[in-house]
Design a protein around this motif. Sequence first.
Motif, PDB file in Angstrom:
ATOM      1  N   GLY A   1      48.920 -26.577  75.626  1.00 42.63           N
ATOM      2  CA  GLY A   1      48.654 -25.139  75.606  1.00 42.63           C
ATOM      3  C   GLY A   1      48.153 -24.605  76.929  1.00 42.63           C
ATOM      4  N   SER A   2      47.454 -25.449  77.697  1.00 40.77           N
ATOM      5  CA  SER A   2      46.917 -25.000  78.987  1.00 40.77           C
ATOM      6  C   SER A   2      48.031 -24.665  79.980  1.00 40.77           C
ATOM      7  CB  SER A   2      46.001 -26.067  79.581  1.00 40.77           C
ATOM      8  OG  SER A   2      46.710 -27.285  79.735  1.00 40.77           O
ATOM      9  N   LYS A   3      49.233 -25.146  79.713  1.00 44.83           N
ATOM     10  CA  LYS A   3      50.351 -24.876  80.629  1.00 44.83           C
ATOM     11  C   LYS A   3      51.119 -23.604  80.260  1.00 44.83           C
ATOM     12  CE  LYS A   3      50.843 -29.486  82.343  1.00 44.83           C
ATOM     13  NZ  LYS A   3      51.697 -30.479  82.934  1.00 44.83           N
ATOM     14  N   HIS A   4      50.680 -22.943  79.203  1.00 45.28           N
ATOM     15  CA  HIS A   4      51.329 -21.683  78.809  1.00 45.28           C
ATOM     16  C   HIS A   4      50.408 -20.526  79.163  1.00 45.28           C
ATOM     17  CE1 HIS A   4      54.161 -24.061  76.640  1.00 45.28           C
ATOM     18  NE2 HIS A   4      53.390 -24.327  75.608  1.00 45.28           N
ATOM     19  N   SER A   5      51.018 -19.367  79.360  1.00 45.38           N
ATOM     20  CA  SER A   5      50.203 -18.163  79.450  1.00 45.38           C
ATOM     21  C   SER A   5      50.129 -17.482  78.082  1.00 45.38           C
ATOM     22  CB  SER A   5      50.780 -17.193  80.482  1.00 45.38           C
ATOM     23  OG  SER A   5      52.067 -16.752  80.084  1.00 45.38           O
ATOM     24  N   ARG A   6      51.161 -17.614  77.275  1.00 47.74           N
ATOM     25  CA  ARG A   6      51.169 -17.040  75.923  1.00 47.74           C
ATOM     26  C   ARG A   6      50.547 -18.033  74.935  1.00 47.74           C
ATOM     27  NH1 ARG A   6      55.599 -12.876  74.545  1.00 47.74           N
ATOM     28  NH2 ARG A   6      55.192 -13.589  72.422  1.00 47.74           N
ATOM     29  N   LYS A   7      50.112 -17.472  73.818  1.00 44.36           N
ATOM     30  CA  LYS A   7      49.486 -18.284  72.766  1.00 44.36           C
ATOM     31  C   LYS A   7      50.402 -18.384  71.559  1.00 44.36           C
ATOM     32  CE  LYS A   7      45.848 -18.402  75.216  1.00 44.36           C
ATOM     33  NZ  LYS A   7      45.569 -19.611  75.961  1.00 44.36           N
ATOM     34  N   LEU A   8      50.096 -19.368  70.710  1.00 48.77           N
ATOM     35  CA  LEU A   8      50.699 -19.493  69.370  1.00 48.77           C
ATOM     36  C   LEU A   8      52.196 -19.753  69.394  1.00 48.77           C
ATOM     37  CD1 LEU A   8      48.736 -16.600  67.585  1.00 48.77           C
ATOM     38  CD2 LEU A   8      48.366 -19.047  67.313  1.00 48.77           C
ATOM     39  N   TYR A   9      52.617 -20.693  70.196  1.00 53.85           N
ATOM     40  CA  TYR A   9      54.012 -21.123  70.129  1.00 53.85           C
ATOM     41  C   TYR A   9      54.166 -22.077  68.955  1.00 53.85           C
ATOM     42  CZ  TYR A   9      55.271 -19.347  74.754  1.00 53.85           C
ATOM     43  OH  TYR A   9      55.563 -18.552  75.817  1.00 53.85           O
ATOM     44  N   GLY A  10      55.183 -21.828  68.136  1.00 52.18           N
ATOM     45  CA  GLY A  10      55.382 -22.720  67.016  1.00 52.18           C
ATOM     46  C   GLY A  10      56.812 -22.641  66.536  1.00 52.18           C
ATOM     47  N   GLY A  11      57.156 -23.538  65.632  1.00 48.47           N
ATOM     48  CA  GLY A  11      58.520 -23.564  65.128  1.00 48.47           C
ATOM     49  C   GLY A  11      58.767 -22.555  64.035  1.00 48.47           C
TER      50      GLY A  11
END
Lengths: 401, 399
Positions: B162-172
């Motif tokens: 998650g630290s490598k994303h700027s957006r939150k809550l990526y999921g399938g």
Amino acid sequence: MKVAVLGAAGIQGFSTLIYLLEQRDITEVVAMDVLDDRLRERIGRLKDDRVRFQVVDVKNREDLLSALTEAKANVIVNDAAVPGCYEQAARTALEAGAHYLDLGGPQEIPAQLALCDEFEKKGLTGILDMGSAPGMSNIMAAYCINMLDSTETVDFKWAGGVDIVSEEEHSVPISWGYNFKGIMGLFSGPTLVYEGGKLAQLEPRALPEKFTFKEPIGTIDLYGLTHGEPRMLSRSFPDIKRITFKLGYRPEFETKVRFLRDLGFGNQDAIDVKGQKVVPWDVLETLLGQLSPETKHLPDFRGEGHCFVTGTSAGQKVEYHIMFRESEELLNKYRNQGCQGLFRAGILIAIAAVMVGRGQVRAKGVFHPETSVPPDLYLAEVAKEGFEVQIEKKVSILMQD
Amino acid sequence: MKAIVLGGGGILGLSLLVYLKHQKDITEVLVTDIQGKVIKERVAWLDDERFRIKELDASDRDTLIKQMKGWDMVLNVSRTRDKTVAMKAALEAGAHYVDCGVEQIDEKLALDEDFKKKGLLAVFDMYYSPGLHNILAAYAVEQLDRIESVDFRWAVVDIVPGSKHSRKLYGGLSLGGYILHHYTRPSKRWENGRLMDLPPRSDPETFTFKGPIGTVCVAGLPGDSMCDLAKVRPDIPSISFKEALGTEMDQSCQLLVALGFNQEEPLNIAGQNVSPWAILQMLANNQPPESKEAPDIRHGGCAIVRGVKGSQKIEYRVEAWPSESLVQKHKDMGCAKYGGPGGVFRCGSPMGSLAVLMARGQIKRSGAFLPEAVVPAKEYLDQEVSMGIRVEITKTEIL
């Protein structure tokens, strides 16, 4: 000495009351707040004839002036965290003829400082931002700066209410030691750094570093934030080359607040949601207020502050390091009387208020703590109340052929 | 064989169509969806002369019957909740039928005789889980004389921290799938003839998956279909289903639900009636574009079946996950562009493998079934392997 306390029903207000009532030269304390029931409950716990309460809304100027005039207090301690009311409170203290201290409304400080001449004419003292940080932090720096011929750097490492109870032992999903709105503001605002004569704004929570505090806090990650010390100290001591302030929380708390901030819940501007204008912060604040009480283990918030000041003295490179934190005895004393959360700012402002009332603060006008409160006397009072204060001096000697 | 796809515009539809593009047994595909513009763009991107499009509402019975006539099979990956409409339309039109729907199982099973009479086959619950996972279990169940327990362990995890994303809550899944369903509704477990309700995300444990997912925390999920194997094999004493959703997704969703953001009913907030869920949805869906690293959501899992063969206690672990070459192929194709901010573009493919088996005549039965009751497990897994899925079967004899 008579003291009026605004926001007396809050976390800091209550610890202020406890400290004041420990002082024998306090003859009367008027505890003021808009929260009627909570105020009564607090006063009921104190069981001291010297304290009385009065329901007052600091947002209502006439009521406030009337209450303060009637109180005839020597000193007014403003523990009420009500943005937009700090300047008004200071003016009202001036009109009522009382010294004034507060815990800081950064946006209103310039307007408050502009009252300096008026306070001076009346022989009154106003001290702004006199809490833990800013406040005690500034005085720690001032102590060290006063010991040096010239100052190079001032770096603060602060633990801002670290819950030493593990997450698994709580039933509530998030606990905070003080004003959550203020915490969200700290996470959302830029990191302030003073360097090379300029006050720079970096991204929120920039400049990460690990720092080891005493147990039970241990090693945590610190980050920069919007805190007053770089601005205040750079104005008071313009020759300093670098001033930083970094603060850390429990890692899980840091993660959660960042997550909520990044989703947009720190936003105080309204957004359109299917035709409704809604402030995301209001939604979060409402839900936080509706959380069920803790049913497992109450949080145990600990704070600790370190100030590192480098410079020269008598031609030698010197580093001063001051550490301060609550002792276990101090914590137990205040908690046994009903204090919760991170309540030390209330004690620290009260110590300064009593010093003002006793005439130990000679400066007349409106000031920051570092240019008004005598640091050595203040630190002695802080230690006397039960805080641990440690001062170290390191001298660097360069060996040369 | 000719297939008509209902809901070709969604994520399941995307992954099914990508699958069908890379196999030869389905000779014609009619891609339908209520959003004509979406499928037009999608079929143009797929660039396969076997694919045609038609705008079609998967809940419109009469139009469905008319359209389905002349097609051999209907593959229903639409979002329509009541999939019995399309199922009955397929029956009327004389087409085999497969769907991914996890609801109305009993109503669908009740159509068994009707499909048998017409010599047609209907299979439902045919998704990744349920669906593929049931077939993994079926493979092992067939090897044993008596079954003691079946434990499904599944994962839908972003393997990028998650630290490598700027957006939150990526999921399938959709955010609603996580917040309103997975983290709010009770987990299910089949125990001694009873489907039990447990707290949301119950019984967390650490589990190690094959492939890049590795060691993660798995916990219970809601949904009766998680334990649909019990409908086919009610003699199995214990069936559990636990899924890994990723450490950050777990922490984030648990926090949001604990704070009350799963409340759809409005609350009084600053004098207005506001739904906390609506606010969360608005903020989550309108985050600034990703400025750091894109997610890489991986999907896979296993069925652990314990039982007895003869007098020997045996445990089978049958695990499936996409190979790196298959994942890369989909990345190179640009599937993520259509798969949304997260997206699991393999999730519709189990239905594709079933469609191929049907096209080849490898399933001779007719009637209405859950997958594990009719799909030949070995042949199915062979087809999945041929399309780039890795399957590993471990047999442990317990001495």
